[in-house]
Write a protein that holds these residues in place. Structure first.
Motif, PDB file in Angstrom:
ATOM      1  N   LEU A   1       0.814  -1.215   0.000  1.00  0.00           N
ATOM      2  CA  LEU A   1       0.000   0.000   0.000  1.00  0.00           C
ATOM      3  C   LEU A   1       0.846   1.262   0.000  1.00  0.00           C
ATOM      4  O   LEU A   1       0.420   2.299  -0.529  1.00  0.00           O
ATOM      5  N   GLU A   2       2.033   1.214   0.567  1.00  0.00           N
ATOM      6  CA  GLU A   2       2.898   2.394   0.561  1.00  0.00           C
ATOM      7  C   GLU A   2       3.373   2.699  -0.856  1.00  0.00           C
ATOM      8  O   GLU A   2       3.389   3.869  -1.279  1.00  0.00           O
ATOM      9  N   ILE A   3       3.763   1.659  -1.590  1.00  0.00           N
ATOM     10  CA  ILE A   3       4.173   1.860  -2.990  1.00  0.00           C
ATOM     11  C   ILE A   3       2.986   2.324  -3.819  1.00  0.00           C
ATOM     12  O   ILE A   3       3.105   3.248  -4.635  1.00  0.00           O
ATOM     13  N   LEU A   4       1.819   1.693  -3.612  1.00  0.00           N
ATOM     14  CA  LEU A   4       0.624   2.065  -4.376  1.00  0.00           C
ATOM     15  C   LEU A   4       0.224   3.506  -4.110  1.00  0.00           C
ATOM     16  O   LEU A   4      -0.119   4.251  -5.043  1.00  0.00           O
ATOM     17  N   GLU A   5       0.260   3.926  -2.852  1.00  0.00           N
ATOM     18  CA  GLU A   5      -0.108   5.308  -2.529  1.00  0.00           C
ATOM     19  C   GLU A   5       0.836   6.297  -3.202  1.00  0.00           C
ATOM     20  O   GLU A   5       0.406   7.334  -3.728  1.00  0.00           O
ATOM     21  N   ALA A   6       2.127   5.983  -3.223  1.00  0.00           N
ATOM     22  CA  ALA A   6       3.088   6.876  -3.884  1.00  0.00           C
ATOM     23  C   ALA A   6       2.796   6.974  -5.376  1.00  0.00           C
ATOM     24  O   ALA A   6       2.868   8.064  -5.970  1.00  0.00           O
ATOM     25  N   LEU A   7       2.435   5.858  -6.009  1.00  0.00           N
ATOM     26  CA  LEU A   7       2.118   5.873  -7.438  1.00  0.00           C
ATOM     27  C   LEU A   7       0.833   6.652  -7.704  1.00  0.00           C
ATOM     28  O   LEU A   7       0.739   7.420  -8.668  1.00  0.00           O
ATOM     29  N   ALA A   8      -0.179   6.459  -6.850  1.00  0.00           N
ATOM     30  CA  ALA A   8      -1.465   7.122  -7.063  1.00  0.00           C
ATOM     31  C   ALA A   8      -1.374   8.620  -6.826  1.00  0.00           C
ATOM     32  O   ALA A   8      -2.026   9.415  -7.521  1.00  0.00           O
ATOM     33  N   MET A   9      -0.573   9.042  -5.851  1.00  0.00           N
ATOM     34  CA  MET A   9      -0.476  10.462  -5.506  1.00  0.00           C
ATOM     35  C   MET A   9       0.476  11.225  -6.422  1.00  0.00           C
ATOM     36  O   MET A   9       0.515  12.451  -6.380  1.00  0.00           O
ATOM     37  N   ARG A  10       1.212  10.508  -7.240  1.00  0.00           N
ATOM     38  CA  ARG A  10       2.263  11.149  -8.033  1.00  0.00           C
ATOM     39  C   ARG A  10       1.723  12.244  -8.941  1.00  0.00           C
ATOM     40  O   ARG A  10       2.348  13.286  -9.109  1.00  0.00           O
ATOM     41  N   LYS A  11       0.558  12.063  -9.531  1.00  0.00           N
ATOM     42  CA  LYS A  11      -0.028  13.057 -10.430  1.00  0.00           C
ATOM     43  C   LYS A  11      -1.381  13.554  -9.937  1.00  0.00           C
ATOM     44  O   LYS A  11      -2.137  14.129 -10.709  1.00  0.00           O
ATOM     45  N   LEU A  12      -1.669  13.333  -8.665  1.00  0.00           N
ATOM     46  CA  LEU A  12      -2.965  13.713  -8.110  1.00  0.00           C
ATOM     47  C   LEU A  12      -2.787  14.941  -7.231  1.00  0.00           C
ATOM     48  O   LEU A  12      -2.236  14.858  -6.131  1.00  0.00           O
ATOM     49  N   ASN A  13      -3.234  16.090  -7.723  1.00  0.00           N
ATOM     50  CA  ASN A  13      -3.018  17.354  -7.019  1.00  0.00           C
ATOM     51  C   ASN A  13      -4.260  17.890  -6.316  1.00  0.00           C
ATOM     52  O   ASN A  13      -4.177  18.887  -5.608  1.00  0.00           O
ATOM     53  N   ASN A  14      -5.395  17.263  -6.509  1.00  0.00           N
ATOM     54  CA  ASN A  14      -6.629  17.730  -5.894  1.00  0.00           C
ATOM     55  C   ASN A  14      -6.676  17.270  -4.440  1.00  0.00           C
ATOM     56  O   ASN A  14      -6.658  16.074  -4.172  1.00  0.00           O
ATOM     57  N   PRO A  15      -6.713  18.191  -3.462  1.00  0.00           N
ATOM     58  CA  PRO A  15      -6.661  17.799  -2.047  1.00  0.00           C
ATOM     59  C   PRO A  15      -7.791  16.870  -1.625  1.00  0.00           C
ATOM     60  O   PRO A  15      -7.565  15.938  -0.861  1.00  0.00           O
ATOM     61  N   LEU A  16      -9.024  17.118  -2.101  1.00  0.00           N
ATOM     62  CA  LEU A  16     -10.135  16.265  -1.707  1.00  0.00           C
ATOM     63  C   LEU A  16      -9.964  14.856  -2.264  1.00  0.00           C
ATOM     64  O   LEU A  16     -10.253  13.869  -1.585  1.00  0.00           O
ATOM     65  N   MET A  17      -9.488  14.753  -3.497  1.00  0.00           N
ATOM     66  CA  MET A  17      -9.260  13.440  -4.085  1.00  0.00           C
ATOM     67  C   MET A  17      -8.113  12.724  -3.369  1.00  0.00           C
ATOM     68  O   MET A  17      -8.170  11.511  -3.140  1.00  0.00           O
ATOM     69  N   ARG A  18      -7.087  13.457  -3.013  1.00  0.00           N
ATOM     70  CA  ARG A  18      -5.973  12.861  -2.273  1.00  0.00           C
ATOM     71  C   ARG A  18      -6.461  12.326  -0.919  1.00  0.00           C
ATOM     72  O   ARG A  18      -6.048  11.245  -0.480  1.00  0.00           O
ATOM     73  N   TYR A  19      -7.351  13.081  -0.287  1.00  0.00           N
ATOM     74  CA  TYR A  19      -7.917  12.643   0.984  1.00  0.00           C
ATOM     75  C   TYR A  19      -8.717  11.347   0.817  1.00  0.00           C
ATOM     76  O   TYR A  19      -8.565  10.395   1.603  1.00  0.00           O
ATOM     77  N   LEU A  20      -9.575  11.284  -0.206  1.00  0.00           N
ATOM     78  CA  LEU A  20     -10.394  10.097  -0.425  1.00  0.00           C
ATOM     79  C   LEU A  20      -9.542   8.877  -0.768  1.00  0.00           C
ATOM     80  O   LEU A  20      -9.811   7.770  -0.300  1.00  0.00           O
ATOM     81  N   VAL A  21      -8.535   9.076  -1.590  1.00  0.00           N
ATOM     82  CA  VAL A  21      -7.649   7.960  -1.951  1.00  0.00           C
ATOM     83  C   VAL A  21      -6.914   7.448  -0.719  1.00  0.00           C
ATOM     84  O   VAL A  21      -6.798   6.237  -0.494  1.00  0.00           O
ATOM     85  N   GLU A  22      -6.423   8.366   0.106  1.00  0.00           N
ATOM     86  CA  GLU A  22      -5.684   7.970   1.308  1.00  0.00           C
ATOM     87  C   GLU A  22      -6.577   7.190   2.262  1.00  0.00           C
ATOM     88  O   GLU A  22      -6.178   6.139   2.793  1.00  0.00           O
TER      89      GLU A  22
END
Length: 463
Positions: free
Chosen positions: A177-198
């Motif tokens: 999950l740590e590797i996956l989160e880094a990959l998912a957040m790499r191009k995700l700049n929207n704070p609300l979307m980052r919150y939901l993904v996390e």
């Protein structure tokens, strides 16, 4: 909401129509009721799409007051109070024992929402050789493309073809999950979307109080521990059964796809991946023999995964490929026996259910059968359905043996059609007053089948 909340700056959660699909960026706006209302409208649209594909969700308690529930969900997300609900956990045995974790409908809305906003960006970057859980892809297209390629090669070359099949060991429970989160957040700049993904990634639905068992405990004895989320380390594992798990699995293995495309090209003629199963074709057997070691090294160093050595197969193509439910040879394609048995099982357990449920179940199998050379199998099933009168004879095969149809008893349909023809003839001759509502009901249901009713419709419109 206090006045201080109005001064909190956050990134604008723009509507689906206006969102920048490729950067997922927005503008800073104040947190206020308009933000919650805007997100509420988007979540309502997502809810409608979610329940359209699974109408049984509308029978849940959530649906009784879905407008209020969705607004409460939007408010929780904006104020960072959203937490996933209790998931249903159960075991399925077809095609093999598997642990399924089904999210609450409230969380499904969030999962669909994440997918709708992230997939446009990633779909442009996914490999065309990845076929799982993507719009316009799927196992049928994977088999069709494979057949087309093999036919093309065989038509222009007499050299033997070899295939290599590889499989990732315990894929979903082993995702880091740590590797996956880094990959998912790499191009995700929207704070609300980052919150939901996390929140979604770090929620463990198998923790105490977060799940409800829907299968007897002894069913879990048939699932190996290394394939169960209950035994996975806390920093690993995605639950099978959620839309986000399928999407994040593709995002995770996109690293492998890009490695194959750019670093291993020239070692094979063709390749494709379906979830954790990889398939490679080449004329040179030796070049395929080198691939498992290269793939295993990359998976271990980059994604913390390993290949399953017991499922690595290197064979001549003429012997046939056991792939995605089919037995594929250069000359023909057959359906695997386990799928035939599964179809028989579904016919047995669904025969007492509603016709629409049996229709949906059987048509999913006939979608598989249409891609194979098995018309005799479809004919056999059609004869069986006619003899056993499944669902009191209200379900039967179409004449082309391509799909299952739900209808009334055939004799009753013929009698109703004769009565309707008689009614229209009497109306034409002026023997009775036009009952517009009754005629319109017949026209709506039967005008495509009986041309005479179309004439009645024109007469009604003229009056």
């Amino acid at each position: 909401m206090t006045n201080s909340h109005h001064h909190i700056k956050m990134q604008e959660f723009r509507s689906t129509k206006n969102i920048d699909k490729y950067s997922l960026r927005g503008k800073n706006i104040s947190l206020n009721k308009d933000t919650v209302h805007e997100l509420y409208l988007q979540l309502m649209a997502t809810y409608e799409r979610c329940t359209k594909s699974k109408p049984q969700l509308k029978r849940s308690l959530f649906h009784l007051e879905y407008a209020q529930e969705v607004y409460r969900l939007a408010s929780d997300i904006v104020q960072r109070r959203y937490r996933p609900s209790v998931s249903n956990v159960f075991v399925v045995f077809y095609p093999k024992p598997r642990e399924i974790i089904a999210a609450h409908i409230r969380d499904r809305i969030v999962h669909h929402f994440i997918h709708e906003h992230m997939s446009p960006y990633w779909e442009r970057r996914f490999s065309p050789h990845s076929y799982a859980c993507r719009q316009g892809k799927g196992p049928l297209l994977a088999v069709r493309d494979l057949r087309s390629f093999v036919k093309g090669v065989k038509a222009h070359s007499s050299r033997p073809l070899y295939y290599l099949k590889v499989d990732i060991a315990a894929f979903f429970p082993s995702i880091n999950l740590e590797i996956l989160e880094a990959l998912a957040m790499r191009k995700l700049n929207n704070p609300l979307m980052r919150y939901l993904v996390e929140v979604t990634l770090h929620h463990r639905p198998v923790d105490k109080g977060h799940f409800s068992l829907k299968s007897p405990r002894e069913h879990w004895l048939k699932i190996p521990k290394h394939k169960s989320m209950f035994y996975a380390p806390r920093h690993k594992g995605l639950p099978i059964g959620n839309l986000t798990s399928q999407f994040f699995a593709n995002l995770y293995l996109n690293e492998l796809d890009q490695y194959i495309t750019h670093r291993l090209k020239g070692r094979f003629l063709y390749w494709q991946r379906y979830v954790d199963d990889g398939l490679f074709l080449a004329h040179d057997r030796e070049s395929l023999q080198e691939l498992p070691a290269l793939l295993d090294e990359f998976l271990l160093n980059r994604l913390d995964l390993r290949l399953n050595p017991t499922k690595t197969i290197l064979q001549p193509l003429d012997r046939g490929i056991d792939h995605l439910g089919y037995w594929i040879k250069p000359s023909h394609v057959l359906v695997r026996q386990k799928n035939v048995r599964a179809c028989q099982h579904r016919r047995t357990i669904d025969s007492e259910n509603e016709p629409q449920m049996m229709q949906a179940s059987l048509n999913s199998y006939f979608g598989l059968f249409r891609q194979a050379d098995c018309k005799s199998l479809r004919s056999k099933i059609a004869i069986e359905m006619e003899e056993k009168k499944y669902c009191d004879g209200r379900i039967y095969m179409d004449p082309k043996l391509e799909r299952v149809i739900v209808g009334r008893d055939l004799q009753q349909e013929a009698d109703d059609a004769a009565e309707e023809r008689k009614l229209v003839e009497e109306f034409r001759k002026g023997f009775l007053e036009p009952d517009v509502s009754r005629i319109n009901g017949y026209v709506k249901g039967w005008k495509s089948m009986y041309p005479i009713l179309r004439d009645a419709e024109h007469m009604l419109s003229a009056n």
